[in-house]
Enzyme design. Structure first.
Site, PDB file in Angstrom:
ATOM      1  CE1 TYR A 197      -3.317  -2.713   0.067  1.00 49.92           C
ATOM      2  CE2 TYR A 197      -3.858  -2.131   2.326  1.00 49.92           C
ATOM      3  CZ  TYR A 197      -4.091  -2.893   1.193  1.00 49.92           C
ATOM      4  OH  TYR A 197      -5.102  -3.816   1.192  1.00 49.92           O
ATOM      5  CE  LYS A 248       1.357 -17.949  -2.568  1.00 50.36           C
ATOM      6  NZ  LYS A 248       0.667 -19.240  -2.349  1.00 50.36           N
ATOM      7  CG  ASP A 280      -2.279 -20.071  -0.829  1.00 54.59           C
ATOM      8  OD1 ASP A 280      -1.538 -20.018   0.171  1.00 54.59           O
ATOM      9  OD2 ASP A 280      -1.932 -20.641  -1.885  1.00 54.59           O
ATOM     10  CG  ASP A 304      -7.380  -4.386   3.872  1.00 57.93           C
ATOM     11  OD1 ASP A 304      -8.418  -4.365   4.556  1.00 57.93           O
ATOM     12  OD2 ASP A 304      -7.184  -3.605   2.916  1.00 57.93           O
ATOM     13  CG  ASP A 308     -12.429  -6.624   5.817  1.00 56.23           C
ATOM     14  OD1 ASP A 308     -12.210  -6.090   6.918  1.00 56.23           O
ATOM     15  OD2 ASP A 308     -12.550  -5.972   4.763  1.00 56.23           O
TER      16      ASP A 308
END
Length: 421
Positions: A197, A248, A280, A304, A308
């Site tokens: 970001y 990852k 994943d 993020d 959620d």
């Protein structure tokens, strides 16, 4: 003792706490507010007000209503915050400033310099939500979301803590089977001011084939990883002693460094069980068997997404608060949900995540745990009485709007004037 909203499971002794972030209630859900210290090489998080002298009982709060449902939920949370604080003899002064789309409409930019300056000078910041369809077509530097990123960066609140707990009153709201969701209590520790970001270079261009491209950079330095990892280890140490670092590392170099640094830090925490999981697989495991997780450490973008996802295990994204803290200065407290422009102004929003964010502000930002206890107990009492907004409604309960839900929490707060916690 009244039932209280236990956002974080207490299982370890109360020594060597994480400075300022008193995230770990004792077995009876009362919070020990000691400001803590670690060895000098450890990262320490110190909110300006929470580390102030014990005699200070007056604070300045910056309110950032933002966009969409933001003004509605901030107005309600402010009333609850003010009443709970007043019952404990705490004086709160407020400064309301624009951010996001509302700031664009007023000043032409999503984060005015004055807003950031006022926020930095306050004791804590309570944010509603930002964004909306109205501003979607603006260039990136003028989008409301850019203002939020600039706010986080400007405050250097690098540690974002997002608790996800399945409350017994809301077990029927989760989309998972009861036996899967019941008893879930986890904490996502998300790095907030680095990663993709914020990484450079970023932008648009043209490749060798003449095609338009967009590109971003995922970059982390060793120190950026170390400071958030330290927060996560300290958090896990005071919970159930389990930390899962999500990355990852089989593909991304930034994740390879992440795993290397986190693994090395584990030597400082022999009492914490460290595991690693690819993003994943973590996304799958979070809905397959969420109770396997205690504390999750991850980078900005993965955090993020996972936080959620975790919110829906809890029943609704409208229930979850968050705290964003740095090494100094005020903390930023906000619900994890967005601005929901489709229901803005319709009295449909769930204000509880923002109310609970106000409780986190009191507890972690100002060190005022008793006032925070009052708010959390009032939320529990309101849920026990069966009041529900649409997102958490189920048969047998009373459907109410945003304002009435806030009014019921206020009544529950007021009823605790003479009632011991």
């Amino acid at each position: 003792m009244a039932a209280q909203l236990n956002l974080i499971t207490p299982l370890k002794s109360q020594t060597n706490f994480l400075p300022c972030l008193n995230l770990f209630p004792t077995s009876n859900s009362n919070i020990n507010n000691s400001i803590l210290t670690n060895r000098s090489k450890f990262t320490t998080l110190r909110c300006s007000a929470a580390t102030a002298t014990p005699t200070k009982r007056s604070y300045t709060i910056t309110l950032l209503p933002g966009d969409g449902i933001g003004p509605e939920i901030i107005s309600i949370a402010k009333d609850v915050l003010h009443l709970a604080a007043s019952l404990e003899g705490i004086e709160l002064k407020y400064q309301e400033m624009p951010v996001g789309g509302s700031a664009i409409d007023l000043t032409g930019v999503p984060l005015p310099e004055e807003t950031l300056s006022v926020a930095k000078q306050s004791d804590a910041i309570l944010l509603g939500a930002i964004g909306g369809y109205k501003w979607d077509k603006l260039e990136k530097k003028l989008k409301p979301e850019t203002g939020l990123l600039q706010l986080r960066s400007g405050l250097d609140v690098f540690a974002n803590l997002r608790p996800a707990t399945v409350l017994p009153q809301l077990i029927d709201c989760t989309t998972l089977k009861r036996e899967v969701a019941e008893g879930v209590d986890l904490m996502v520790v998300r790095e907030l001011t680095s990663g993709i970001y914020f990484g450079e270079p970023r932008g648009f261009g043209v490749n060798e084939k003449g095609e338009e491209i967009g590109f971003n950079t995922e970059v982390y330095s060793a120190s950026q990883i170390d400071r958030i990892a330290r927060v996560a280890f300290e958090t896990a140490r005071k919970r159930r002693g389990k930390l899962c670092s999500v990355d990852k590392a089989n593909v991304l170099e930034a994740s390879m460094l992440w795993r290397k640094r986190v693994t090395a830090m584990a030597a400082d925490y022999p009492d914490v069980e460290l595991s690693h999981m690819y993003i994943d697989n973590a996304a799958m495991q979070l809905v397959r068997d969420p109770k396997q997780f205690d504390t999750i450490l991850t980078n900005n973008i993965f955090g993020d997404i996972l936080s959620d996802e975790a919110s829906m295990i809890s029943g609704s994204i409208g229930m979850l608060p968050s705290a964003s803290i740095g090494q100094s200065g005020p903390g930023l407290f906000e619900p994890i949900h967005g601005s929901a422009p489709d229901i803005a102004g319709q009295d449909k929003a769930n204000p509880l995540a923002t109310i609970l964010s106000a409780a986190m502000l009191l507890r972690y930002g100002l060190g005022e745990s008793k006032a925070a206890d009052i708010i959390e107990a009032a939320v529990m009492e309101t849920l026990n009485l069966g009041f529900r907004t649409g997102d958490i409604f189920s048969a047998g309960n009373k459907l109410v709007g945003c304002q009435e839900m806030g009014d019921q929490v206020l009544k529950a707060v007021d009823s605790r004037v003479s009632a011991p916690l």
